[in-house]
Design a protein around this motif. Structure first.
Motif, PDB file in Angstrom:
ATOM      1  N   THR A 146       0.834  -1.102   0.177  1.00  0.00           N
ATOM      2  CA  THR A 146      -0.053   0.074  -0.201  1.00  0.00           C
ATOM      3  C   THR A 146       0.816   1.259   0.104  1.00  0.00           C
ATOM      4  N   ASP A 147       0.328   2.565  -0.493  1.00  0.00           N
ATOM      5  CA  ASP A 147       0.953   3.681  -0.225  1.00  0.00           C
ATOM      6  C   ASP A 147       0.510   4.146   1.021  1.00  0.00           C
ATOM      7  N   TRP A 148       1.594   5.222   1.660  1.00  0.00           N
ATOM      8  CA  TRP A 148       1.181   5.893   2.797  1.00  0.00           C
ATOM      9  C   TRP A 148      -0.353   6.101   3.153  1.00  0.00           C
ATOM     10  N   TYR A 149      -0.994   5.722   4.129  1.00  0.00           N
ATOM     11  CA  TYR A 149      -2.311   6.044   4.497  1.00  0.00           C
ATOM     12  C   TYR A 149      -2.530   6.976   5.804  1.00  0.00           C
ATOM     13  N   ILE A 150      -3.087   8.038   5.740  1.00  0.00           N
ATOM     14  CA  ILE A 150      -3.345   8.726   6.799  1.00  0.00           C
ATOM     15  C   ILE A 150      -4.869   8.786   7.511  1.00  0.00           C
ATOM     16  N   ASN A 151      -4.990   8.267   8.436  1.00  0.00           N
ATOM     17  CA  ASN A 151      -6.152   8.260   9.101  1.00  0.00           C
ATOM     18  C   ASN A 151      -6.785   9.581   9.335  1.00  0.00           C
ATOM     19  N   PRO A 152      -7.777  10.025   8.901  1.00  0.00           N
ATOM     20  CA  PRO A 152      -8.701  11.299   9.202  1.00  0.00           C
ATOM     21  C   PRO A 152      -8.548  11.491  10.619  1.00  0.00           C
ATOM     22  N   SER A 153      -8.665  10.670  11.493  1.00  0.00           N
ATOM     23  CA  SER A 153      -8.850  11.027  12.804  1.00  0.00           C
ATOM     24  C   SER A 153      -7.459  11.049  13.620  1.00  0.00           C
ATOM     25  N   ALA A 154      -6.326  10.795  12.809  1.00  0.00           N
ATOM     26  CA  ALA A 154      -4.975  10.908  13.351  1.00  0.00           C
ATOM     27  C   ALA A 154      -4.124  11.427  12.314  1.00  0.00           C
ATOM     28  N   PRO A 155      -4.206  12.771  11.999  1.00  0.00           N
ATOM     29  CA  PRO A 155      -3.733  13.372  10.596  1.00  0.00           C
ATOM     30  C   PRO A 155      -1.822  13.436  11.018  1.00  0.00           C
ATOM     31  N   THR A 156      -1.516  13.330  12.175  1.00  0.00           N
ATOM     32  CA  THR A 156      -0.033  13.461  12.424  1.00  0.00           C
ATOM     33  C   THR A 156       0.671  11.740  12.254  1.00  0.00           C
ATOM     34  N   GLU A 157      -0.128  11.201  11.911  1.00  0.00           N
ATOM     35  CA  GLU A 157       0.460   9.558  11.918  1.00  0.00           C
ATOM     36  C   GLU A 157       0.224   9.046  10.353  1.00  0.00           C
ATOM     37  N   ARG A 158       1.126   8.175   9.801  1.00  0.00           N
ATOM     38  CA  ARG A 158       0.601   7.451   8.386  1.00  0.00           C
ATOM     39  C   ARG A 158       1.040   6.367   8.711  1.00  0.00           C
ATOM     40  N   VAL A 159       0.819   5.106   8.004  1.00  0.00           N
ATOM     41  CA  VAL A 159       1.057   3.940   8.043  1.00  0.00           C
ATOM     42  C   VAL A 159       1.148   3.365   6.519  1.00  0.00           C
ATOM     43  N   LYS A 160       2.073   2.491   6.275  1.00  0.00           N
ATOM     44  CA  LYS A 160       2.163   1.829   5.136  1.00  0.00           C
ATOM     45  C   LYS A 160       2.071   0.299   5.337  1.00  0.00           C
ATOM     46  N   VAL A 161       1.318  -0.401   4.565  1.00  0.00           N
ATOM     47  CA  VAL A 161       1.501  -2.195   4.750  1.00  0.00           C
ATOM     48  C   VAL A 161       1.952  -2.891   3.538  1.00  0.00           C
ATOM     49  N   THR A 162       2.658  -3.937   3.865  1.00  0.00           N
ATOM     50  CA  THR A 162       3.028  -4.874   2.817  1.00  0.00           C
ATOM     51  C   THR A 162       2.439  -6.156   3.262  1.00  0.00           C
ATOM     52  N   VAL A 163       1.943  -6.934   2.439  1.00  0.00           N
ATOM     53  CA  VAL A 163       1.265  -8.195   2.544  1.00  0.00           C
ATOM     54  C   VAL A 163       2.010  -9.154   1.508  1.00  0.00           C
ATOM     55  N   THR A 164       2.587 -10.411   2.212  1.00  0.00           N
ATOM     56  CA  THR A 164       2.855 -11.279   1.221  1.00  0.00           C
ATOM     57  C   THR A 164       2.288 -12.506   1.493  1.00  0.00           C
ATOM     58  N   ILE A 165       1.793 -13.372   0.403  1.00  0.00           N
ATOM     59  CA  ILE A 165       1.167 -14.622   0.670  1.00  0.00           C
ATOM     60  C   ILE A 165       2.174 -15.559  -0.029  1.00  0.00           C
ATOM     61  N   LEU A 166       2.583 -16.383   1.072  1.00  0.00           N
ATOM     62  CA  LEU A 166       3.879 -17.421   1.009  1.00  0.00           C
ATOM     63  C   LEU A 166       3.340 -18.815   0.359  1.00  0.00           C
ATOM     64  N   ASP A 167       2.183 -18.847  -0.022  1.00  0.00           N
ATOM     65  CA  ASP A 167       1.807 -20.262  -0.042  1.00  0.00           C
ATOM     66  C   ASP A 167       0.655 -20.366  -0.979  1.00  0.00           C
ATOM     67  N   GLN A 168       0.398 -21.624  -1.735  1.00  0.00           N
ATOM     68  CA  GLN A 168      -0.850 -21.844  -2.716  1.00  0.00           C
ATOM     69  C   GLN A 168      -1.924 -22.259  -1.711  1.00  0.00           C
ATOM     70  N   ASP A 169      -1.854 -22.672  -0.482  1.00  0.00           N
ATOM     71  CA  ASP A 169      -2.700 -23.306   0.091  1.00  0.00           C
ATOM     72  C   ASP A 169      -3.446 -22.133   1.352  1.00  0.00           C
TER      73      ASP A 169
END
Length: 148
Positions: free
Chosen positions: A74-97
């Protein structure tokens, strides 16, 4: 570099045993085949985990997705209720199961201090909650596909 077989070839190989056994006969009381098996997919990773990850992160802007490699950034996400904080997430799927250990979530957090974004720690519970939400959604998607 490891080369993966083409997704169409993987899907065909996954169906081959079922097609071969399909001609062996059987009655109405024969158990229904699990058509939602994780190996029957046109992407390189578990399709339930992939869809559930996209659904769970749908509120964040996506920067990169790779369905064959199983990576969502994801790109940086700023929660409107906490404008002085931002989060970036990476999800990795490691398996076909569809397995709990077939998923890895990583998050970065920054806080704004005097106009500069500075790295800040992410609570471990935050990453765990994201993983749990994705896994719960993936199980729901699988259940829905089996019921239908």
């Amino acid at each position: 570099m490891i080369r993966r077989p083409a997704p169409a070839l993987l899907a065909l190989l996954a169906l081959a045993p079922a097609l071969a056994l399909g001609a062996c006969g059987g009655g109405k009381d024969r158990p229904k085949a699990d058509l939602a098996a994780s190996k029957i997919t046109t992407i390189g990773v578990n399709s339930y985990l992939w869809r559930a990850s996209l659904d769970t992160l749908s509120f964040m802007p996506l920067l990169q997705t790779d369905s064959n490699g199983g990576v969502i950034v994801t790109d940086w996400y700023i929660n409107p209720s906490a404008p002085t904080e931002r989060v970036k997430v990476t999800v990795t799927i490691l398996d076909q199961d569809l397995r709990a250990d077939g998923l890895r979530v990583a998050a970065l957090r920054e806080v704004n201090q005097n106009g500069q974004w500075v790295a800040a720690p992410v609570k471990a519970a935050t990453v765990q909650k994201l993983e749990d939400a994705i896994l719960t959604r993936a199980r729901d998607l699988r259940r829905a596909s089996l019921a239908g």
